[in-house]
Design an enzyme around this catalytic site. Structure first.
Site, short mmCIF file in Angstrom:
data_model
loop_
_atom_site.label_atom_id
_atom_site.label_comp_id
_atom_site.label_asym_id
_atom_site.label_seq_id
_atom_site.Cartn_x
_atom_site.Cartn_y
_atom_site.Cartn_z
CG HIS A 187 -2.01 -0.92 0.89
ND1 HIS A 187 -3.18 -0.91 0.10
CD2 HIS A 187 -2.23 -2.22 1.47
CE1 HIS A 187 -3.89 -2.10 0.26
NE2 HIS A 187 -3.48 -2.73 0.74
CB THR A 188 4.39 2.00 -0.53
OG1 THR A 188 4.48 0.55 -1.07
CG2 THR A 188 4.62 1.96 1.04
CG ASP A 189 0.95 0.42 -5.65
OD1 ASP A 189 0.22 0.74 -4.83
OD2 ASP A 189 0.78 -0.38 -6.48
CB SER A 200 -11.01 -19.10 -19.72
OG SER A 200 -10.21 -19.32 -18.50
CB SER A 231 -4.54 -16.64 -4.58
OG SER A 231 -3.80 -16.20 -5.68
CB SER A 258 -0.87 -9.95 -9.67
OG SER A 258 -0.59 -8.92 -8.69
CB SER A 259 -5.16 -13.93 -11.44
OG SER A 259 -6.07 -13.58 -10.78
CG ASP A 298 -0.58 -5.60 -8.32
OD1 ASP A 298 0.30 -5.72 -7.37
OD2 ASP A 298 -1.76 -5.80 -8.10
C1 GLA Z 1 -2.98 -4.36 -4.91
C2 GLA Z 1 -2.84 -3.38 -5.94
C3 GLA Z 1 -1.50 -2.72 -6.05
C4 GLA Z 1 -1.02 -2.34 -4.45
C5 GLA Z 1 -1.25 -3.45 -3.57
C6 GLA Z 1 -1.13 -3.00 -2.02
O1 GLA Z 1 -2.37 -5.34 -5.07
O2 GLA Z 1 -3.40 -3.73 -7.00
O3 GLA Z 1 -1.47 -1.53 -6.62
O4 GLA Z 1 -1.66 -1.27 -4.24
O5 GLA Z 1 -2.67 -3.98 -3.81
O6 GLA Z 1 0.33 -2.99 -2.01
#
Ligand code: GLA
Length: 389
Positions: free
Chosen positions: A34-36, A67, A125, A128-129, A175
Site C-alpha cells: 500500500h505504498t504504490d 478460458s 489469491s 495478481s491474476s 502489480d
Molecule cells: C493491490 C494493488 C497494488 C497495490 C497492492 C497493495 O495488489 O493492485 O497496486 O496497491 O494492492 O500494496
C-alpha cells in the site's frame, strides 16, 4: 504448456492459420505494501506461474474468448464494437479492457481475434491474476498489430489504466509493473513516484519463498481498497496545509511525526503513518538484502505485517492467523500478508529443512481456527511477460 494451449485452441477454434502464444507471470510482493499509490517504494517479484495465451487474428471485428479455467462458460463471444466499461460480468473484462485501452492511447485494435487462455495462478489469491491477464493481452496486441514502439513499462501503465478505468479498481502500478518487468531470481526495487527501478538478486541461501493462500473469498475487498486510497489522499491534503510535500512517500517517519497533527482524524493518522513507515522499511529491507542480512530482511517483513494489521487494518483474522502461526515456527525468517489484503495470501521466507514442518503446523492451526484449509506454494522467481518461445 504451449502444446496444451495449442491443442485447446485447435479444438475450440480450429488449428489453421497463424496462432501465436504468450506468457505473463503472477507476482508476489516481498515488502512495500500500500505504498504504490502513495509515491513510495515496492519490492515485488514475478513468479514462474502465470497466464498463457494463444491468439489468432480474424478478418472481422468479432472477439471469441475461451478460458481453460472457466470451461463451463464455454466460448464467450463479443466484438470490438461492444466495450462495456464497468459492466462486463466475467473474466473477459480484463482482455477487453486492454483492447479498449490500446484504442484510447492511440494504438487501435482494428481486427477481431480468437483467444484461448490458461492460468495456473490460484484464482483470486492476491497473486495478481488480473494484472497477469492484462499484461499478457498487452504483449499479444503489441506483437499482433506491430506496435513495437511500446515498451513493457508502457504495457504495465496500460494495464493499470485499464484496471482503473475499465474495471473500476483504483490500483497503483506495482502489480502490472512486476508482471511486465520481472526478472529471473530478482525482485524489483521500484520507486513508484517516478518509475525508476533496480533489480536486486534474491539470494536466500538455504531458504525459500513460501506463499500461503488463505482461500478467503474476497467480497468487500475492492471497495475497502478504494477507501484506503482516499483516506491517504485526504491525509496528504491535510499535511500539505503545513508542508510542501507531493506524496506521503517523501516523508521520513521523523518528519511525519512533526507534522502529523495537521491530520484531523486519528484513523487517517494511522493510515498515513503506515504509508510513511512502510516506505522506509522497504528501503531498509533492500539495503539489508544487498548486505546479505536475511535476518534483518525478515524482521522488516514482520514489522510490515504488524503495521498493516494495526495501522492500515487490511489483514483480518485469516491473514493474521497464517502470519502469527508462521512466526511461532522454527526456521521462519519472516512472514507477512502480501498484496491488497482482506484475504488473499501471505509470503514467508522459510529455511529449506523447516518447510515441511511449517506447512504442516500452520496448515493445521489455520484449519482448526478458521474452519477451512489454506494452500501452500513453494515458489520460484521467474522472468516477466513475453512471447512464448
Ligand atoms: C493491490 C494493488 C497494488 C497495490 C497492492 C497493495 O495488489 O493492485 O497496486 O496497491 O494492492 O500494496
Amino acid at each position: 504448456m504451449k502444446q496444451k494451449l495449442l491443442e485447446c485452441f485447435a479444438q475450440q477454434f480450429g488449428g489453421e492459420g497463424e496462432i501465436r502464444t504468450y506468457f505473463a507471470p503472477g507476482r508476489v510482493n516481498l515488502i512495500g505494501e500500500h505504498t504504490d499509490y502513495n509515491g513510495g517504494h515496492v519490492f515485488p517479484c514475478a513468479l514462474t506461474i502465470g497466464t498463457y495465451m494463444a491468439a489468432r487474428k480474424r478478418e472481422d471485428r468479432k472477439l471469441r474468448f475461451y478460458s481453460m479455467n472457466f470451461e463451463k462458460l464455454g466460448v464467450v463471444e463479443s466484438s470490438l464494437d461492444d466495450f462495456q466499461m464497468g459492466k462486463e460480468n466475467n473474466w473477459t473484462a480484463y482482455p477487453k479492457g486492454m483492447m479498449w485501452t490500446f484504442g484510447k492511447k492511440g494504438y487501435p485494435v482494428e481486427q477481431g481475434m480468437d483467444i484461448v487462455l490458461f492460468g495456473n495462478i490460484p484464482n483470486g489469491s492476491g497473486l495478481s491474476s488480473s494484472a497477469s491477464v492484462e499484461v499478457v493481452t498487452g504483449v499479444m496486441l503489441r506483437d499482433m498489430f506491430g506496435y513495437d514502439q511500446l515498451t513493457n513499462t508502457d504495457l504495465a501503465l496500460f494495464g493499470q489504466y485499464s484496471e482503473n478505468n475499465y474495471n473500476g479498481v483504483n490500483c497503483g502500478i506495482m502489480d502490472q509493473f512486476a508482471v511486465a518487468m520481472g526478472k529471473k531470481d530478482c525482485a524489483i526495487f521500484l520507486d513508484t513516484s517516478n518509475l525508476s527501478f533496480e533489480y536486486a538478486p534474491v539470494k536466500l541461501e538455504n531458504a525459500r519463498i513460501v506463499i500461503a493462500s488463505s482461500n478467503k473469498k474476497r467480497g468487500l475487498g475492492d471497495s475497502k481498497y478504494n477507501e484506503r486510497r482516499s483516506e491517504c489522499e485526504t491525509a496528504l491534503a491535510e499535511l500539505q496545509t503545513v508542508s510542501s510535500i507531493h506524496s506521503l512517500g517523501e516523508l521520513t517517519t521523523e518528519a511525519f511525526e512533526q507534522i502529523q497533527s495537521a491530520i484531523k482524524d486519528p484513523v487517517r493518522v494511522k493510515r498515513a503513518r503506515h504509508a510513511v513507515a512502510e516506505n522506509q522499511r522497504t528501503v531498509e529491507a533492500v539495503k539489508a538484502l544487498k548486505a546479505n542480512d536475511i535476518k534483518k530482511f525478515g524482521q522488516l517483513m514482520n514489522e510490515s505485517h504488524v503495521s498493516l494489521r494495526d495501522d492500515y487494518e487490511v489483514t483480518g483474522i485469516e491473514l493474521d492467523t497464517l502470519v502469527e502461526e508462521a512466526w511461532k515456527c522454527p526456521g521462519v525468517i519472516g512472514s507477512r500478508m502480501t498484496g491488497a489484503g482482506f484475504g488473499g495470501c501471505t509470503v514467508s521466507i522459510v529455511e529449506n529443512d523447516a518447510i515441511d514442518g511449517f506447512i504442516e503446523k500452520v496448515g493445521t492451526a489455520y484449519k482448526e481456527k478458521i474452519g477451512y484449509a489454506a494452500d501452500f506454494y513453494v515458489v520460484d522467481i521467474g522472468p516477466g511477460a513475453g512471447v512464448l518461445a
